[in-house]
Write a protein that holds these residues in place. Sequence first.
Motif, mmCIF file in Angstrom:
data_model
loop_
_atom_site.group_PDB
_atom_site.id
_atom_site.type_symbol
_atom_site.label_atom_id
_atom_site.label_comp_id
_atom_site.label_asym_id
_atom_site.label_seq_id
_atom_site.Cartn_x
_atom_site.Cartn_y
_atom_site.Cartn_z
ATOM 1 N N UNK A 461 -10.510 -20.414 37.589
ATOM 2 C CA UNK A 461 -9.590 -19.280 37.703
ATOM 3 C C UNK A 461 -10.327 -18.108 38.325
ATOM 4 N N UNK A 462 -9.694 -17.455 39.258
ATOM 5 C CA UNK A 462 -10.310 -16.342 39.959
ATOM 6 C C UNK A 462 -10.611 -15.207 38.987
ATOM 7 N N UNK A 463 -11.889 -14.878 38.782
ATOM 8 C CA UNK A 463 -12.211 -13.801 37.823
ATOM 9 C C UNK A 463 -11.852 -12.422 38.338
ATOM 10 N N UNK A 464 -11.647 -12.301 39.658
ATOM 11 C CA UNK A 464 -11.311 -11.027 40.286
ATOM 12 C C UNK A 464 -12.309 -9.934 39.897
ATOM 13 N N UNK A 465 -13.582 -10.306 39.852
ATOM 14 C CA UNK A 465 -14.627 -9.359 39.445
ATOM 15 C C UNK A 465 -14.735 -8.163 40.376
ATOM 16 N N UNK A 534 4.496 -4.712 35.662
ATOM 17 C CA UNK A 534 3.682 -3.527 35.407
ATOM 18 C C UNK A 534 3.440 -3.300 33.916
ATOM 19 N N UNK A 535 3.724 -4.308 33.099
ATOM 20 C CA UNK A 535 3.288 -4.236 31.713
ATOM 21 C C UNK A 535 1.788 -4.479 31.670
ATOM 22 N N UNK A 536 1.105 -3.865 30.740
ATOM 23 C CA UNK A 536 -0.359 -3.845 30.760
ATOM 24 C C UNK A 536 -0.982 -5.249 30.763
ATOM 25 N N UNK A 537 -0.441 -6.160 29.963
ATOM 26 C CA UNK A 537 -1.018 -7.509 29.885
ATOM 27 C C UNK A 537 -0.971 -8.199 31.249
ATOM 28 N N UNK A 538 0.118 -7.984 31.982
ATOM 29 C CA UNK A 538 0.251 -8.585 33.316
ATOM 30 C C UNK A 538 -0.676 -7.897 34.308
ATOM 31 N N UNK A 539 -0.730 -6.585 34.234
ATOM 32 C CA UNK A 539 -1.612 -5.856 35.147
ATOM 33 C C UNK A 539 -3.062 -6.297 34.988
ATOM 34 N N UNK A 540 -3.465 -6.573 33.743
ATOM 35 C CA UNK A 540 -4.855 -6.981 33.500
ATOM 36 C C UNK A 540 -5.184 -8.321 34.175
ATOM 37 N N UNK A 541 -4.156 -9.165 34.372
ATOM 38 C CA UNK A 541 -4.393 -10.422 35.078
ATOM 39 C C UNK A 541 -4.880 -10.165 36.495
ATOM 40 N N UNK A 542 -4.310 -9.146 37.128
ATOM 41 C CA UNK A 542 -4.639 -8.858 38.521
ATOM 42 C C UNK A 542 -5.714 -7.782 38.667
ATOM 43 N N UNK A 543 -5.850 -6.944 37.642
ATOM 44 C CA UNK A 543 -6.852 -5.869 37.666
ATOM 45 C C UNK A 543 -7.677 -5.956 36.379
ATOM 46 N N UNK A 544 -8.601 -6.906 36.277
ATOM 47 C CA UNK A 544 -9.288 -7.161 34.996
ATOM 48 C C UNK A 544 -10.131 -5.991 34.500
ATOM 49 N N UNK A 545 -10.498 -5.055 35.376
ATOM 50 C CA UNK A 545 -11.316 -3.917 34.945
ATOM 51 C C UNK A 545 -10.468 -2.719 34.515
ATOM 52 N N UNK A 546 -9.155 -2.888 34.556
ATOM 53 C CA UNK A 546 -8.261 -1.805 34.157
ATOM 54 C C UNK A 546 -8.347 -1.602 32.640
ATOM 55 N N UNK A 547 -8.582 -0.357 32.228
ATOM 56 C CA UNK A 547 -8.789 -0.078 30.802
ATOM 57 C C UNK A 547 -7.488 0.197 30.066
ATOM 58 N N UNK A 548 -6.495 0.778 30.745
ATOM 59 C CA UNK A 548 -5.263 1.155 30.053
ATOM 60 C C UNK A 548 -4.156 1.417 31.067
ATOM 61 N N UNK A 549 -2.926 1.461 30.581
ATOM 62 C CA UNK A 549 -1.805 1.827 31.446
ATOM 63 C C UNK A 549 -1.971 3.251 31.956
#
Length: 794
Positions: A461-465, A534-549
């Motif tokens: 799975x792409x870690x999107x680091x 744009x729910x946080x759990x979904x956003x984290x899939x694409x932006x893993x370094x995102x800390x919060x909404x």
Amino acid sequence: MLDLYRRGYRNFLFFVNSAQIIEKTKENFLNPASAKHLFAPQVRIDDKPVDVRAVETFEAASGDAINIHFTTIQGLHRRMMEPKENAVTIEDFRDYKVVMLSDEAHHVNAETKNTLTKSEADDKASWEGTVSEIFGQHPENMLLEFTATVDLGHEAIRAKYRDKILYDYSLRQFREDGYSKDIELRQADLPPAERMMQAIVLSQYRRKVAEVKGIHCKPVILMKSKTIKESAENEAAFTAMVEGLSGDALDALRGASEGDETLSRAFGFIMGERAMSSADFARELQGDFAPEKVVNVNNPKDLETQQIQLNTLEDRNNEIRVIFAVDKLNEGWDVLNLFDIVRLYDTRDGKANKVGKTTMAEAQLIGRGARYFPFFAPDQPDAAPEKRKYDSAVDNPLRTLEELHYHCSHNPKYIQDIRNALRETGMLDETARTVRLRLKDSFRQTSLYLNDHVWVNDRVKNPRDEVTGLSAYQIDSHFTYPNLMTGRVTEASAFGGGQLSLKPSGREPISRDLKLADFGRATLSFTMDANDFFHFAKLRDFFPKLASTSEFVTSDTYLGGVTVSVRALPDDLDNLTARQKRDITQYVLHQIESGVKRESVEYIGTKDFKPYKISDRFTDKVLKLRIEGETGLSWTESNVPGLDQIDLGSKDWHAYDDSYGTDQEKHFIKYMNDQADRLREHYDNFYLLRNEKAVKLFDFDTGRAFEPDFVLFLRRKEDETSTILQLFIEPKGNHLRPQDDWKQAFLTQLKAKARLETVFQGRYYAVLGLPFFNETGQTNSDFKAAFEKQALGV
């Protein structure tokens, strides 16, 4: 339907000629709990929930829902002729634009034919005239017809549809694309009861193979009789046969099936590999095929109530294993886990080598049963569940889940009839052949085969680091909103008397760049909440370094840095309403979502390659091949010039005993033969192996799976270690280049990017890839140059 909803349609009329189809269709459209439900549990269009509803009249329709009226055309015809209160009338179609969905639409063509049978004449009275009248009631009405048996061979029907066919996906193409089971015709010179016994053994074999592999599959058998009376008699005979089953009876059947490869394999698996005694097997069959798990569908009244049960045969809580029928399931039956059809009569209606009507109906029923049973293969985790996986390994036990057996008596003339019918429908390919590809004994004894390894990578799975903001998905931070109403009203004379502005503003519209974050946290949060992406759990899939909404809303690398150009009157721009701000924000979020989904990659291929024993991956193969050009022809059958001068069986460097590949693959083997003496000058030995699903590589950038046609091993012995070069090679026809160029790009990256233990178990390894080989193509100069450099060191 969803697309037409976007185009403004809200009312849909689904009609079919058979009442028995209606209930199962309602389940498919309306019941989210149904395994065959056609929509997502919650339908959302443009971020708004949309209900899918059944209605009796379009007056009761909701302007925000998909409203469907389900009916038979006979019932609809009666209502048009005899209007009743709270029922659909002709006025409904005059007042509302409607999308008409005609299932089994070949019945609509009765009027088109010049010569009508009695049933077609009845259809004309109730079908085509009513459909035409309804269709003409509103200029925006739409009629969509669906059928698998349109008679385009009929001149009038072909003319009718010449400019109307939206999509023609033939059964032949369906089969060739891998979406169907393969059909196997089983002839047995046995009475019906013994053919039924063979069928339940094979059915149980399929169930057990699936269970061992962790697949839920409850195979179903259709027992086909000629008349309703015979069907009832056959059902009684089946019940008696099952009740009287014993270990001795199964032992006798096993002994008599020694020459039957399919049945012998079933008994070998159940009573050999799984070590089940014949007595225990008999008791298991008695339980799995007990009377409560058998259904007879010949009563029309019962059939309507049975439709939902027949439509959910794949469900875990549906225990039906056997269906007795005459012809009630010829239309509108959707079943995926039908694996055996037993023909319990021995008549034929073919004459002068022409397919009879009954035989064609039987072929169409076989085609219905040949729909593929989708499953995830444990040994092929990346393979599509809905397509065949074992054409290149027909000896794999799971191949039995890709076959439909049609059991009939030994009647050569009937077999020829059914073959002709299946060929006409496209479900039988007479060019298919099964071949065995064997590793040469000489290769099996080599040190390379016994001790050495093939190196391949994996997919993760792409870690999107490296994703730290929208720019990682090539999303520009500036957007242009397409339209904002200016509020201007103008009038113009129909006689050209000029134009009058009723709301003069004194100023023209202007464009202004607005910062999205300035619309306020409340507006952005409200709009994001309405879109699951744009729910946080979904956003984290694409932006893993995102800390919060909050960070997504305020940070300059996310929405905080987004601006949008809006054109409107200056006063309007100074006083945007809350609704306008939401509409602009929704537009921008849609653009961002589309961009992220377009550019995102779910998987990547690892650069770390791991070793696997060659002897574990490369084995004898049983292949089912379709003869197409050179594909499927052996080396000695080939029409490629010069091959007849090469005795492939005697070439120790060619690991397999034959080649059934394309013309380019055979040209490549010929090229290798021409290079053999030069290679021997550089290497102690070399071996070319055809890759028939033995190893798989994964593209570094996207994780796409790739099975190069050949692996070439070059082995050179040195003082203390052996050097083994492993080259992946792909011959490629010019017609396949555009969609496969990514494979060539990947192969040429291997030398620079592949990481492996260069010294492993006292051997030095290197993994290389070459450009495509094409004997007649311009690219072959690139291949030859790379081969000279990487294999020969020139």
